[in-house]
Design a protein around this motif. Structure first.
Motif, PDB file in Angstrom:
ATOM      1  N   LEU A  20      -4.807   7.072   3.484  1.00  0.00           N
ATOM      2  CA  LEU A  20      -4.687   8.500   3.755  1.00  0.00           C
ATOM      3  C   LEU A  20      -4.852   8.770   5.248  1.00  0.00           C
ATOM      4  CD1 LEU A  20      -6.870   9.816   0.790  1.00  0.00           C
ATOM      5  CD2 LEU A  20      -4.374   9.636   0.882  1.00  0.00           C
ATOM      6  N   VAL A  21      -3.853   9.424   5.837  1.00  0.00           N
ATOM      7  CA  VAL A  21      -3.907   9.840   7.243  1.00  0.00           C
ATOM      8  C   VAL A  21      -4.165  11.343   7.265  1.00  0.00           C
ATOM      9  CG1 VAL A  21      -2.638   9.998   9.413  1.00  0.00           C
ATOM     10  CG2 VAL A  21      -2.290   8.024   7.902  1.00  0.00           C
ATOM     11  N   ASP A  22      -5.276  11.753   7.860  1.00  0.00           N
ATOM     12  CA  ASP A  22      -5.660  13.173   7.937  1.00  0.00           C
ATOM     13  C   ASP A  22      -5.572  13.857   6.565  1.00  0.00           C
ATOM     14  OD1 ASP A  22      -6.035  13.006  10.707  1.00  0.00           O
ATOM     15  OD2 ASP A  22      -3.919  13.364  11.089  1.00  0.00           O
ATOM     16  N   PRO A  23      -6.311  13.366   5.590  1.00  0.00           N
ATOM     17  CA  PRO A  23      -6.185  13.918   4.229  1.00  0.00           C
ATOM     18  C   PRO A  23      -6.957  15.221   4.054  1.00  0.00           C
ATOM     19  CG  PRO A  23      -7.884  12.246   4.258  1.00  0.00           C
ATOM     20  CD  PRO A  23      -7.281  12.265   5.655  1.00  0.00           C
ATOM     21  N   PRO A  24      -6.623  15.979   2.996  1.00  0.00           N
ATOM     22  CA  PRO A  24      -7.453  17.129   2.633  1.00  0.00           C
ATOM     23  C   PRO A  24      -8.738  16.637   1.975  1.00  0.00           C
ATOM     24  CG  PRO A  24      -5.782  16.787   0.972  1.00  0.00           C
ATOM     25  CD  PRO A  24      -5.507  15.779   2.062  1.00  0.00           C
ATOM     26  N   THR A  25      -9.667  17.526   1.757  1.00  0.00           N
ATOM     27  CA  THR A  25     -10.890  17.156   1.051  1.00  0.00           C
ATOM     28  C   THR A  25     -10.570  16.854  -0.406  1.00  0.00           C
ATOM     29  OG1 THR A  25     -12.224  18.549   2.508  1.00  0.00           O
ATOM     30  CG2 THR A  25     -13.187  17.932   0.381  1.00  0.00           C
ATOM     31  N   ALA A  45       0.847  -1.189   0.000  1.00  0.00           N
ATOM     32  CA  ALA A  45       0.000   0.000   0.000  1.00  0.00           C
ATOM     33  C   ALA A  45       0.885   1.242   0.000  1.00  0.00           C
ATOM     34  CB  ALA A  45      -0.904   0.001   1.234  1.00  0.00           C
ATOM     35  N   VAL A  46       0.292   2.356  -0.403  1.00  0.00           N
ATOM     36  CA  VAL A  46       0.969   3.651  -0.346  1.00  0.00           C
ATOM     37  C   VAL A  46       0.185   4.521   0.627  1.00  0.00           C
ATOM     38  CG1 VAL A  46       1.632   5.709  -1.637  1.00  0.00           C
ATOM     39  CG2 VAL A  46       1.830   3.446  -2.701  1.00  0.00           C
ATOM     40  N   ALA A  47       0.868   5.059   1.626  1.00  0.00           N
ATOM     41  CA  ALA A  47       0.219   5.885   2.636  1.00  0.00           C
ATOM     42  C   ALA A  47       0.732   7.315   2.544  1.00  0.00           C
ATOM     43  CB  ALA A  47       0.477   5.321   4.033  1.00  0.00           C
ATOM     44  N   VAL A  48      -0.171   8.260   2.649  1.00  0.00           N
ATOM     45  CA  VAL A  48       0.183   9.679   2.619  1.00  0.00           C
ATOM     46  C   VAL A  48      -0.325  10.307   3.915  1.00  0.00           C
ATOM     47  CG1 VAL A  48       0.049  11.845   1.351  1.00  0.00           C
ATOM     48  CG2 VAL A  48      -0.063   9.669   0.107  1.00  0.00           C
ATOM     49  N   VAL A  49       0.585  10.903   4.666  1.00  0.00           N
ATOM     50  CA  VAL A  49       0.259  11.434   5.991  1.00  0.00           C
ATOM     51  C   VAL A  49       0.085  12.950   5.935  1.00  0.00           C
ATOM     52  CG1 VAL A  49       1.080  11.690   8.369  1.00  0.00           C
ATOM     53  CG2 VAL A  49       1.521   9.566   7.120  1.00  0.00           C
ATOM     54  N   ASP A  50      -1.114  13.400   6.271  1.00  0.00           N
ATOM     55  CA  ASP A  50      -1.378  14.816   6.520  1.00  0.00           C
ATOM     56  C   ASP A  50      -1.013  15.720   5.341  1.00  0.00           C
ATOM     57  OD1 ASP A  50      -2.302  16.935   8.025  1.00  0.00           O
ATOM     58  OD2 ASP A  50      -0.431  17.203   9.130  1.00  0.00           O
ATOM     59  N   ALA A  51      -1.296  15.276   4.119  1.00  0.00           N
ATOM     60  CA  ALA A  51      -1.069  16.145   2.960  1.00  0.00           C
ATOM     61  C   ALA A  51      -2.037  17.326   3.027  1.00  0.00           C
ATOM     62  CB  ALA A  51      -1.273  15.374   1.665  1.00  0.00           C
ATOM     63  N   THR A  52      -1.577  18.483   2.572  1.00  0.00           N
ATOM     64  CA  THR A  52      -2.460  19.656   2.568  1.00  0.00           C
ATOM     65  C   THR A  52      -2.981  19.983   1.175  1.00  0.00           C
ATOM     66  OG1 THR A  52      -0.558  21.146   2.333  1.00  0.00           O
ATOM     67  CG2 THR A  52      -1.297  20.650   4.572  1.00  0.00           C
ATOM     68  N   ILE A  62       4.283   1.910   2.097  1.00  0.00           N
ATOM     69  CA  ILE A  62       5.298   2.907   1.818  1.00  0.00           C
ATOM     70  C   ILE A  62       4.710   4.243   2.240  1.00  0.00           C
ATOM     71  CG2 ILE A  62       6.865   3.843   0.081  1.00  0.00           C
ATOM     72  CD1 ILE A  62       7.084   0.803   0.526  1.00  0.00           C
ATOM     73  N   VAL A  63       5.339   4.901   3.207  1.00  0.00           N
ATOM     74  CA  VAL A  63       4.719   6.036   3.891  1.00  0.00           C
ATOM     75  C   VAL A  63       5.405   7.349   3.509  1.00  0.00           C
ATOM     76  CG1 VAL A  63       3.971   6.945   6.124  1.00  0.00           C
ATOM     77  CG2 VAL A  63       4.242   4.460   5.814  1.00  0.00           C
ATOM     78  N   PHE A  64       4.610   8.287   3.018  1.00  0.00           N
ATOM     79  CA  PHE A  64       5.095   9.620   2.664  1.00  0.00           C
ATOM     80  C   PHE A  64       4.462  10.647   3.592  1.00  0.00           C
ATOM     81  CE2 PHE A  64       5.268   7.013  -1.137  1.00  0.00           C
ATOM     82  CZ  PHE A  64       6.550   7.259  -1.606  1.00  0.00           C
ATOM     83  N   GLY A  65       5.218  11.724   3.890  1.00  0.00           N
ATOM     84  CA  GLY A  65       4.741  12.717   4.836  1.00  0.00           C
ATOM     85  C   GLY A  65       4.299  14.014   4.193  1.00  0.00           C
ATOM     86  N   ARG A  66       4.296  15.026   4.982  1.00  0.00           N
ATOM     87  CA  ARG A  66       3.744  16.322   4.609  1.00  0.00           C
ATOM     88  C   ARG A  66       4.589  17.029   3.546  1.00  0.00           C
ATOM     89  NH1 ARG A  66       3.901  14.659   9.428  1.00  0.00           N
ATOM     90  NH2 ARG A  66       2.046  14.618  10.755  1.00  0.00           N
ATOM     91  N   ARG A 106      -8.524   4.841   1.274  1.00  0.00           N
ATOM     92  CA  ARG A 106      -9.099   4.566   2.592  1.00  0.00           C
ATOM     93  C   ARG A 106      -8.401   5.408   3.652  1.00  0.00           C
ATOM     94  NH1 ARG A 106      -7.739   0.361   6.251  1.00  0.00           N
ATOM     95  NH2 ARG A 106      -6.382  -0.591   4.674  1.00  0.00           N
ATOM     96  N   GLU A 107      -9.179   6.063   4.498  1.00  0.00           N
ATOM     97  CA  GLU A 107      -8.603   6.817   5.609  1.00  0.00           C
ATOM     98  C   GLU A 107      -8.203   5.865   6.736  1.00  0.00           C
ATOM     99  OE1 GLU A 107     -10.235  10.455   7.005  1.00  0.00           O
ATOM    100  OE2 GLU A 107     -11.315  10.853   5.123  1.00  0.00           O
TER     101      GLU A 107
END
Length: 244
Positions: A33-38, A4-11, A112-116, A61-62
């Protein structure tokens, strides 16, 4: 193995769309998605996603960060740093190519986790992840934007999703995440039982997590190590009681 690909708190929704498009390019389908934008179907995310707007993005999926760390073998992606073997938050790290090699044949659900966009993943978040991936770049300007970094990493990992020719006998049956986390818990109990200084335990646990993350122990290896630490903890506890 699923990746999976995870994106944390993208704005920026557009960055999520760009990552979804790269996933589609290189054979990935599970977006967390962790805390995603709309993500407006008429907005930038879907506009940047290309054909990924049809499946990857709508099926995203959040998830809570803690659930991500607990249920997946995690690879945190971060910029190259000057840290060395005396530090264990962003070191040791592997390049995307090295990550692809180490994950080949491993039977484990991996994220695979990507951040802000501006600050990436925090040290506290990285401390909860199993491996670190960094993209070699110019020392003068090693920081890539979120979409670029994801595209490079996923390109290098494409052999894990697009190559189906690997012989089953070559696969490595890695312990499941519950067994791995149980091993980390046993190690933490062991540190406490032997009186390891409390202020140094978090650093020791990060070192241990990185070590185990690179080793990909099998289920039998994880059970054996857990048994070792459990007995050592009991022995240390008994010895402490006798001293009293």
């Amino acid at each position: 193995m699923s990746i999976a690909v995870a994106v944390v708190d993208a704005t920026e929704p557009g960055n999520v769309g760009t990552i979804a498009r790269s996933m589609k390019n290189f054979g990935f389908s599970e977006l967390l998605l962790v805390d995603p934008p709309t993500l407006d179907p008429d907005g930038e995310a879907y506009g940047f996603a290309g054909q990924a707007r049809e499946d990857v993005l709508p099926n995203a999926r959040e998830i809570e960060f803690e659930d991500l760390a607990a249920n997946y073998h995690t690879v945190g992606c971060t910029a190259v740093t000057n840290e060395d073997s005396t530090k264990h938050t962003r070191y040791p790290f592997k390049t995307p190519t090295e990550i692809a090699d180490s994950l080949a044949g491993v039977e484990a659900d991996t994220a695979i986790v990507f951040g802000r966009e501006r600050v990436g993943l925090t040290n506290d978040e990285l401390a909860q992840l199993d491996e670190i991936c960094s993209i070699p770049a110019s020392a003068e300007y090693p920081v890539l934007n979120l979409g670029q970094a994801a595209t490079i990493v996923l390109y290098e990992l494409r052999s894990l999703t697009l190559d189906t020719t690997q012989h089953p006998d070559e696969r490595h049956e890695r312990a499941d995440e519950a067994a791995i986390e149980g091993l980390h818990d046993e190690f933490a109990d062991f540190l406490a039982a032997i009186g390891h200084p409390a202020e140094k335990r978090s650093k020791a646990q990060r070192l241990w997590r990185r070590f185990v993350g690179r080793a990909h122990p099998t289920g039998r290896e994880a059970r054996t190590l857990r048994g070792f630490f459990r007995k050592a903890t009991l022995r240390a506890t008994d010895d402490s009681s006798e001293d009293d």
